[in-house]
Design an enzyme around this catalytic site. Structure first.
Site, mmCIF file in Angstrom:
data_model
loop_
_atom_site.group_PDB
_atom_site.id
_atom_site.type_symbol
_atom_site.label_atom_id
_atom_site.label_comp_id
_atom_site.label_asym_id
_atom_site.label_seq_id
_atom_site.Cartn_x
_atom_site.Cartn_y
_atom_site.Cartn_z
ATOM 1 N N TYR A 462 0.847 -1.199 0.000
ATOM 2 C CA TYR A 462 0.000 0.000 0.000
ATOM 3 C C TYR A 462 0.882 1.249 0.000
ATOM 4 O O TYR A 462 0.938 1.973 -0.960
ATOM 5 C CB TYR A 462 -0.962 -0.015 1.187
ATOM 6 N N SER A 542 -6.536 0.949 -4.423
ATOM 7 C CA SER A 542 -6.626 2.381 -4.164
ATOM 8 C C SER A 542 -5.243 3.017 -4.336
ATOM 9 O O SER A 542 -4.683 2.976 -5.426
ATOM 10 C CB SER A 542 -7.211 2.614 -2.763
ATOM 11 N N ASP A 625 -17.863 3.580 -7.552
ATOM 12 C CA ASP A 625 -16.723 4.009 -6.749
ATOM 13 C C ASP A 625 -16.647 5.535 -6.826
ATOM 14 O O ASP A 625 -16.179 6.097 -7.811
ATOM 15 C CB ASP A 625 -15.424 3.381 -7.258
ATOM 16 N N HIS A 660 -15.827 1.438 -3.624
ATOM 17 C CA HIS A 660 -14.395 1.363 -3.365
ATOM 18 C C HIS A 660 -14.006 0.132 -2.553
ATOM 19 O O HIS A 660 -12.829 -0.142 -2.372
ATOM 20 C CB HIS A 660 -13.945 2.635 -2.644
#
Length: 692
Positions: A462, A542, A625, A660
Site C-alpha cells: 500500500y 486504491s 466508486d 471502493h
C-alpha cells in the site's frame, strides 16, 4: 484463448491536450471520465471490456475450484466487537455466507441475541449495506447509516431498539462523518456536505462540510448548524460529545494528513459559541477522554511516534497548560482510549500490536496479554465501564473477539470462529530487507509448511496515507495459499508503521521511495529463493493500485502478473473528482509546478512504455466508486490496450453496484477473488487442484 493475442475493443482517442507549466500532456481518453451511469458511450465501452474479460477468464483453468473453496472458507460464523450502552450489547453478526452482516442486540452479555437490522432485506442484489451505527447512551435508540451500491454517501435513519420501529427521521448528503449522541438522547451531532448539483452526485468534489445537530422527530431542514468554516471550503469537520456530555469537540482537517485544528463548545451553556483552542493544522490531536475540562489527547506534537498529553480546555491558553502523561517510546502509538479509569494505549512494534495500560496520571500498569503476535483493535467503553472488548487476528488466526476485565486484567474469549482450515499447517515469518537507498523495510511472508520453493507468490503493498499494514486473517488469501502459493506483505514507507518519519519518507516528493521499497521487496523474494520473476504477482488497491501501476511501468520485467484495484491512475487529474482533493497531502497538487513534475514522472496512465514487454494485467474497478472514480482505471486500461507492450492479456473487470470496497456483498467478494486468483494462478504457473 490464453495462447493467442487478444483483440481488444476499439477505444476512441480524442485530441485532448492540457498545458501544465509549458508542458503539453495528451489525454486522449478524457471522455472515459464521464459517469458510466449517465453516458451511453462509456457504458458501451464498459460492457465490451467486461465481455472480453469474462470470456477470457472462462477459458482459464481453476476458476470453479477457487470459487468453491472461497465459498467454503468464507462460510463461518463471524462476530463484531460488542458495544454496551444502557445495559444492552450491540454487535454485528454474519452466519457465514450472508451477503451483509446483521446487527444484533442482547440484554446481557451472554443473553439471547435478537436482530435489530438485517441489511440483506434492503435490496435484491445484496449491495445495500449497513455502514455506521451508534446507540444512544440509554440504548433506547440506534442511529444507523445506509450505504447503497458501495457509494461513500450515507442515508441516516433512527430505530427504536425496544419496538424495532423506525422513526420518521431521515438525513441525506452525509459522507466522511462521525455521529455522536447528545447525553440526554434528544438528538445527535453529524457532518454533511451541501447537496451536489444534478448529475454530479458521484463525481463532484466534496467541499464546505458543516457540523449540525439533529433533534429527533424533526426534519433535516430544521437541523441546527453548529460549526462551519466558509472561508476555508476544503476544511472537513468531525464532532464528538465527551463521555460526561458537557463538551462538544470538533476536529478539523483539510486533507488526509493527521494535522488537526481543535474547537470545543461548552454544552452546559445554551448560548456558548464554539471556541477554537488549536487553530493551526500542524499536528495530530486525537481526543481520547476527559476529566472535567482536562482533556487527554494522542498527539505527535514534538513526538513523531506519538505521546499522550493533557490540555485544560477552559484555560485562556490551553496549549500553555499541556502536560505529558505518556511519553513517546521507541514503538509507534497507534491509538488510545480511556475506559474504566484506565488508559489503553495501542502501539505498533515492527507492525505488530502491543497494548499497554496506564493510570490517568501516567503511571504504567503493565501490558494487556494478547493471544499471540498479530493485530488487536477495540478497547472502547465508558469511564465507568468494568469491561472492554477487543478483536485479535493474525495471518493464520481468524478474528476472535475477547472480553477484558478491567479490574482483574483477565481476558476471556467471547466469540471464537471455526474456519475450515488447520492454522498449524501455516508458517508466518517477518523478514527485513534493504531498499534502494539502504532503508531497512519489514515484510511478512506466509505460506503452508513444507511447500516447495520457489513458488507462485502474491506480493501485496500500500505505502501511503499513514496507513499501516498489520497481520490479519483473510479467507480469500487463504484460498491462494492452500494451492501452494506464498503471501508476502511489505510494510512500505508512506505507511504509519514507524510514525511520522516513515510516512513522510513515502509521500509528496518522496513518493518514489514507496515504489523503490516495493521493487526491492520483489527482488528480495527472488534473491531469497521464495519465488522467481515468472512466479511473482503483485497486488494493491486504491493508493496500492497506483503503486502496482507505477512499479509495473518502472520494472515490467520483474513481475509475471499485476493486479491493480480501484487505483489512482491519473495523477494529473485526481484532485478534480469527489474526495480526490483531500489527497494532495500525500501526493502534492498537479496545480503546483514542482509537484506536477514529480506526479508526471510516475503517473501510471502517463508512463506506459510502448515497445517493452509487460506482465499480464487484470485491473479492477466499480461503477459506483465515488472515492477513486472509475475513470482512473478506464483510462489506464484503454492506454494499456493501445500500447505495444506484448501479447500477455491487459484486461479490466468493472463491477456494477459496487464502490471502493466497503459494503461489498459476500457473493461479489467470492466472484472477485475467484477471478483474480484464476488469472494470477495461470500466469504464475500455479497448478490449481481440488482441496478436500
Amino acid at each position: 484463448m490464453p495462447a493467442s493475442k487478444l483483440t481488444y475493443p476499439q477505444t476512441r482517442r480524442d485530441n485532448v491536450t492540457d498545458d501544465y507549466f509549458g508542458t503539453k500532456v495528451a489525454d486522449p481518453y478524457r471522455w472515459l471520465e464521464n459517469d458510466v451511469r449517465e453516458d451511453r458511450q462509456v457504458a458501451d465501452w464498459v460492457a465490451a471490456e467486461n465481455k472480453l474479460t469474462d470470456s477470457y477468464l472462462a477459458s482459464l483453468p481453476g476458476h470453479d475450484i477457487f470459487a468453491r473453496r472461497l465459498k467454503a472458507l468464507m462460510d463461518y460464523e463471524r462476530f463484531g466487537i460488542p458495544v454496551e450502552q444502557g445495559g444492552h450489547y450491540f454487535y454485528m453478526h454474519n452466519s457465514g455466507l450472508q451477503n451483509q452482516a446483521e446487527l444484533f442486540m442482547r440484554d446481557s452479555l451472554d443473553g439471547e441475541g435478537r436482530v435489530l437490522l438485517n441489511p440483506n432485506e434492503w435490496s435484491a442484489d445484496g449491495a445495500t449495506a449497513l455502514a455506521e451505527w451508534v446507540p444512544s447512551e440509554d440504548g433506547k435508540y440506534l442511529l444507523y447509516s445506509v450505504q447503497d451500491g458501495g457509494t461513500d454517501w450515507r442515508t441516516v435513519k433512527v430505530l427504536n431498539t425496544a419496538t424495532g420501529q423506525q422513526l420518521s427521521d431521515e438525513l441525506q448528503w452525509i459522507k466522511f462523518s462521525d455521529f455522536s449522541w447528545a447525553k440526554d438522547g434528544s438528538g445527535f451531532y453529524y457532518s454533511r456536505f451541501p447537496e451536489p448539483a444534478s448529475g454530479e452526485k458521484f463525481q463532484a468534489t466534496n467541499e464546505n462540510q458543516k457540523v449540525y445537530f439533529h433533534k429527533l422527530g424533526t426534519a433535516q431542514a430544521d437541523d441546527r448548524m453548529i460549526y462551519a468554516t466558509p472561508g476555508h471550503p476544503k476544511y472537513g469537520h468531525s464532532a464528538h460529545v465527551t463521555d460526561d456530555g458537557k463538551w462538544l469537540v470538533i476536529i478539523t482537517s483539510e486533507g488526509t494528513d493527521n494535522r488537526y485544528a481543535v474547537t470545543v463548545k461548552d454544552l452546559t451553556k445554551a448560548d456558548s459559541e464554539p471556541r477554537t483552542i488549536i487553530p493551526e493544522l500542524t499536528n495530530q490531536w486525537v481526543p481520547i477522554g476527559n476529566m472535567g475540562s482536562t482533556f487527554y489527547f494522542n498527539t505527535n506534537k514534538d513526538a513523531p511516534r506519538g505521546r499522550i498529553v493533557t490540555l485544560d480546555v477552559a484555560a485562556a491558553d490551553p496549549v500553555a497548560t499541556m502536560r505529558e502523561i505518556v511519553p513517546q517510546s521507541e514503538a509507534t502509538l497507534d491509538g488510545a482510549n480511556m475506559v474504566g479509569g484506565r488508559i489503553f494505549a495501542s502501539y505498533l512494534v515492527d507492525a505488530k500490536t502491543e497494548v499497554l495500560r496506564y493510570a490517568p496520571d501516567g503511571k504504567a500498569l503493565g501490558k494487556v496479554d494478547l493471544p499471540g503476535i498479530g493485530t488487536a483493535s477495540g478497547f472502547g467503553g465508558e469511564p465507568d465501564s468494568t469491561e472492554t472488548f477487543f478483536a485479535f487476528t493474525s495471518f493464520a488466526t481468524p478474528t476472535t473477539i475477547y472480553r477484558y476485565d478491567i479490574a482483574t486484567g483477565q481476558t476471556t474469549a467471547w466469540a471464537t470462529p471455526k474456519v475450515d482450515f488447520d492454522p498449524s499447517q501455516y508458517e508466518v515469518k517477518q523478514r527485513f530487507y534493504t531498499s534502494k537507498d539502504g532503508t531497512r523495510v519489514p515484510m511478512f511472508i506466509v505460506h503452508k509448511k513444507g511447500i516447495k520453493l520457489p513458488a507462485p507468490t502474491l506480493l501485496y503493498g500500500y505505502g501511503g496515507f499513514n496507513i499501516s499494514l498489520t497481520p490479519g486473517f483473510s479467507s480469500t488469501r487463504l484460498a491462494w495459499m492452500e494451492q501452494g502459493g506464498v503471501l508476502a506483505v511489505a510494510n512500505l514507507r508512506g505507511g504509519g508503521e514507524y510514525g511520522k518519519a516513515w510516512h513522510d519518507g513515502g509521500r509528496l516528493h518522496n513518493k518514489q521511495n514507496v515504489f523503490d521499497d516495493f521493487i526491492a521487496a520483489g527482488e528480495d523474494l527472488i534473491a531469497q529463493g521464495v519465488t522467481t520473476k515468472k512466479q511473482l504477482a503483485i497486488q494493491g488497491g486504491s493508493n496500492g493500485g497506483l503503486l502496482v501501476g507505477a512499479v509495473t511501468n518502472q520494472r515490467p520485467d520483474l513481475f509475471a502478473v499485476a493486479l491493480p484495484a480501484v487505483g489512482v491512475m491519473d495523477m494529473l487529474r485526481f484532485n478534480k473528482f469527489t474526495a480526490g482533493r483531500y489527497w494532495v497531502d500525500d501526493y502534492g497538487s498537479p496545480e503546483n509546478e514542482a509537484d506536477f513534475k514529480v506526479l508526471r514522472s510516475y503517473s501510471p496512465y502517463h508512463n506506459i512504455r510502448s515497445g517493452v514487454e509487460y506482465p499480464a494485467i487484470l485491473a479492477s474497478t466499480a461503477d459506483t466508486d465515488d472515492r477513486v472514480v472509475p475513470g482512473h482505471t478506464f483510462k489506464y486500461t484503454a492506454a494499456l490496450q493501445h500500447a505495444d507492450i506484448g501479447d500477455k492479456p491487459h484486461l479490466v473487470t468493472i463491477e456494477t453496484r459496487a464502490g471502493h470496497g466497503s459494503g461489498k456483498p459476500t457473493d461479489k467478494i467470492i466472484e472477485e477473488y475467484a477471478n483474480l486468483w484464476t488469472f494470477a494462478a495461470y500466469w504464475t504457473g500455479m497448478k490449481v487442484k481440488s482441496v478436500e
